[in-house]
Design a protein around this motif. Structure first.
Motif, PDB file in Angstrom:
ATOM      1  N   ASP A  26       0.820  -1.207   0.000  1.00  0.00           N
ATOM      2  CA  ASP A  26       0.000   0.000   0.000  1.00  0.00           C
ATOM      3  C   ASP A  26       0.859   1.265   0.000  1.00  0.00           C
ATOM      4  OD1 ASP A  26       0.751  -0.717   2.602  1.00  0.00           O
ATOM      5  OD2 ASP A  26      -0.985   0.266   3.526  1.00  0.00           O
ATOM      6  N   TYR A  27       1.979   1.232   0.683  1.00  0.00           N
ATOM      7  CA  TYR A  27       2.912   2.357   0.663  1.00  0.00           C
ATOM      8  C   TYR A  27       3.518   2.527  -0.732  1.00  0.00           C
ATOM      9  CZ  TYR A  27       3.046   3.209   5.721  1.00  0.00           C
ATOM     10  OH  TYR A  27       2.735   3.556   7.005  1.00  0.00           O
ATOM     11  N   VAL A  63       5.912   2.971   8.650  1.00  0.00           N
ATOM     12  CA  VAL A  63       5.894   1.504   8.699  1.00  0.00           C
ATOM     13  C   VAL A  63       6.395   1.038  10.058  1.00  0.00           C
ATOM     14  CG1 VAL A  63       6.951  -0.582   7.740  1.00  0.00           C
ATOM     15  CG2 VAL A  63       6.115   1.187   6.207  1.00  0.00           C
ATOM     16  N   LYS A  67       1.651   2.512  11.296  1.00  0.00           N
ATOM     17  CA  LYS A  67       0.561   3.319  10.746  1.00  0.00           C
ATOM     18  C   LYS A  67       0.314   2.960   9.293  1.00  0.00           C
ATOM     19  CE  LYS A  67       1.120   7.367  13.659  1.00  0.00           C
ATOM     20  NZ  LYS A  67       1.329   8.808  13.692  1.00  0.00           N
ATOM     21  N   GLY A  68      -0.926   3.117   8.869  1.00  0.00           N
ATOM     22  CA  GLY A  68      -1.269   2.945   7.466  1.00  0.00           C
ATOM     23  C   GLY A  68      -0.828   4.171   6.683  1.00  0.00           C
ATOM     24  N   VAL A  69      -0.601   3.998   5.396  1.00  0.00           N
ATOM     25  CA  VAL A  69      -0.088   5.096   4.579  1.00  0.00           C
ATOM     26  C   VAL A  69      -1.064   6.262   4.516  1.00  0.00           C
ATOM     27  CG1 VAL A  69      -0.905   4.173   2.367  1.00  0.00           C
ATOM     28  CG2 VAL A  69       1.097   5.649   2.428  1.00  0.00           C
ATOM     29  N   GLU A  71      -3.031   7.190   6.836  1.00  0.00           N
ATOM     30  CA  GLU A  71      -2.962   7.903   8.111  1.00  0.00           C
ATOM     31  C   GLU A  71      -1.857   8.958   8.062  1.00  0.00           C
ATOM     32  OE1 GLU A  71      -3.243   5.556  11.869  1.00  0.00           O
ATOM     33  OE2 GLU A  71      -3.308   3.867  10.462  1.00  0.00           O
ATOM     34  N   ASN A  75      -6.332  11.319   2.837  1.00  0.00           N
ATOM     35  CA  ASN A  75      -7.039  10.742   1.692  1.00  0.00           C
ATOM     36  C   ASN A  75      -6.745  11.459   0.376  1.00  0.00           C
ATOM     37  OD1 ASN A  75      -8.262   8.709   3.153  1.00  0.00           O
ATOM     38  ND2 ASN A  75      -9.977  10.025   3.746  1.00  0.00           N
TER      39      ASN A  75
END
Length: 123
Positions: A26-27, A63, A67-69, A71, A75
């Motif tokens: 995802d990153y 990472v 955290k999610g990318v 975040e 968006n």
């Protein structure tokens, strides 16, 4: 720019892309979208401070903390990129901040075909 400069640039670019490939999928997707956006933005120094290398540092920290990318960047990835380059010497958002007069004009209206033939000749 000599051949040694070209070779050094390629070496740095390959090392840079190896860091990208080490990121979670995802990153990587978000990074590639950011890269595409920044390449369209115009001439900016991509290996300086808050540029592509800085983005990878930022992503690696994200990472490490779990955290999610989204975040990290939010968006709206394009707005995040705009904030990165707004203080750049030469960077500018592609199209979004251009004056209205410099944007492409819309197509002229189509001719009224009720009184003309297919080739535009009058009946």
């Amino acid at each position: 720019m000599g051949i040694q400069d070209v070779i050094e640039g390629k070496r740095r670019w390959r090392a840079h892309m190896a860091r990208v490939k080490a990121l979670p999928p995802d990153y990587q997707i978000v990074y590639k979208e950011m890269q595409r956006y920044l390449f369209k933005a115009g001439p900016i120094d991509l290996f300086d401070g808050s540029s592509l290398s800085g983005i990878i540092d930022f992503f690696e920290e994200g990472v490490a903390t779990g955290k999610g990318v989204l975040e990290l960047v939010g968006n709206d990835v394009a707005a995040f990129c705009d904030d990165l380059i707004k203080d750049s010497r030469m960077g500018r958002p592609p199209r979004a901040a251009r004056p209205e007069s410099r944007r492409p004009r819309s197509a002229p209206p189509a001719p009224d075909r009720s009184e003309t033939g297919r080739d535009g000749a009058r009946w």
